[in-house]
Scaffold this active site. Structure first.
Site, mmCIF file in Angstrom:
data_model
loop_
_atom_site.group_PDB
_atom_site.id
_atom_site.type_symbol
_atom_site.label_atom_id
_atom_site.label_comp_id
_atom_site.label_asym_id
_atom_site.label_seq_id
_atom_site.Cartn_x
_atom_site.Cartn_y
_atom_site.Cartn_z
ATOM 1 N N SER A 18 0.833 -1.217 0.000
ATOM 2 C CA SER A 18 0.000 0.000 0.000
ATOM 3 C C SER A 18 0.861 1.259 0.000
ATOM 4 O O SER A 18 0.501 2.261 -0.626
ATOM 5 C CB SER A 18 -0.987 -0.003 1.173
ATOM 6 O OG SER A 18 -0.318 0.160 2.392
ATOM 7 N N ASN A 19 1.999 1.222 0.676
ATOM 8 C CA ASN A 19 2.906 2.386 0.614
ATOM 9 C C ASN A 19 3.507 2.530 -0.782
ATOM 10 O O ASN A 19 3.609 3.632 -1.312
ATOM 11 C CB ASN A 19 4.030 2.256 1.650
ATOM 12 C CG ASN A 19 3.586 2.705 3.029
ATOM 13 O OD1 ASN A 19 3.389 3.891 3.275
ATOM 14 N ND2 ASN A 19 3.404 1.740 3.920
ATOM 15 N N LEU A 92 17.301 -7.653 5.756
ATOM 16 C CA LEU A 92 18.362 -6.692 6.052
ATOM 17 C C LEU A 92 19.106 -6.342 4.757
ATOM 18 O O LEU A 92 19.398 -7.220 3.945
ATOM 19 C CB LEU A 92 19.342 -7.332 7.052
ATOM 20 C CG LEU A 92 20.414 -6.427 7.638
ATOM 21 C CD1 LEU A 92 19.787 -5.351 8.532
ATOM 22 C CD2 LEU A 92 21.412 -7.246 8.461
ATOM 23 N N HIS A 109 9.503 2.915 9.162
ATOM 24 C CA HIS A 109 9.256 1.978 10.250
ATOM 25 C C HIS A 109 7.953 2.383 10.947
ATOM 26 O O HIS A 109 7.751 3.563 11.228
ATOM 27 C CB HIS A 109 10.436 2.005 11.233
ATOM 28 C CG HIS A 109 10.311 0.963 12.285
ATOM 29 N ND1 HIS A 109 10.576 -0.367 12.038
ATOM 30 C CD2 HIS A 109 9.890 1.030 13.567
ATOM 31 C CE1 HIS A 109 10.342 -1.070 13.134
ATOM 32 N NE2 HIS A 109 9.923 -0.246 14.081
#
Ligand code: GAR
Length: 202
Positions: A18-19, A92, A109
């Site tokens: 969605s972002n 990562l 975040h």
């Protein structure tokens, strides 16, 4: 002579996207940046459908490729990528990528770092921990990416108020709304600042 300073952006995502969608929408109308590539590590991730919808090329990567080869870097170079955006990407970032893109990789975040960050702190795990601690607010943190989870320099934070009756799911919804409101705009500002600094270096 027409100078095209538009920066090619790669979005790395592992989930629903969605972002990523908000960022693609935003940069469709921008001279500053263009979403040129989606990098994904989950074959079933919704972000791959969104990439198709927006006609943006995507690649699916394996863990071995990401950590034991330079395939991803070569692909980024092929697409002339100048900036990397992590949008719900859960692996990562390896040292070779951080070094190839110094202060050119950002992450979002879903909490107010330095609280609720680090390995294992992603998605609902974050919101459950926020709920368990009875926090009266949560929010978002946008930061540069270094070799450690959630530890690069902070660029931007925004908060949202929580009510005692909020559970992890309603906290997640509130935080996601804050992400959608800010992430694309903040990325654009970071890219503009980066371009100004590069011009001053010339
Ligand atoms: C977002 O809330 C993002 O902050 C989080 O994953 C979600 C992805 O949602 N990222 C992390 O937890 C990284 N540690 P989306 O796929 O709908 O954009």
């Amino acid at each position: 002579m027409i100078m095209d300073n538009t920066v090619n952006i790669a979005i790395f995502a592992s989930g629903g996207g969605s972002n990523a969608r908000k960022i693609m929408e935003h940069f469709q109308a921008s001279q500053i940046g263009k979403v040129a590539l989606i990098v994904c590590n989950k074959p079933e991730a919704g972000v791959l459908d969104i990439a198709r919808e927006f006609d943006i090329p995507s690649i699916l990567i394996t863990r071995k490729q990401f950590y034991e080869s330079r395939d991803v870097l070569e692909t980024l170079e092929k697409y002339n990528i100048g900036f990397i955006v992590l949008a719900g990407f859960l692996w990562l970032i390896p040292d070779y990528l951080v070094q190839a893109y110094p202060n050119k990789i950002v992450n979002i975040h879903p909490a107010l770092l330095p609280k609720y960050g680090g390995k294992g702190m992603y998605g609902m795990n974050v919101h459950k921990a926020v709920k368990a601690n009875g926090e009266s607010q949560s929010g978002i943190s946008i930061h540069f990416v270094n070799e450690h989870y959630d530890e690069g320099n902070l660029i931007f934070q925004a908060t949202c108020a929580l009510k005692p009756e909020d559970d992890a799911a309603t906290i997640a919804k509130k935080v996601l709304e804050v992400e959608h409101r800010h992430y694309a705009r903040v990325i654009e500002t970071i890219i503009q600042t980066m371009q100004k600094e590069e011009r001053n270096d010339l």
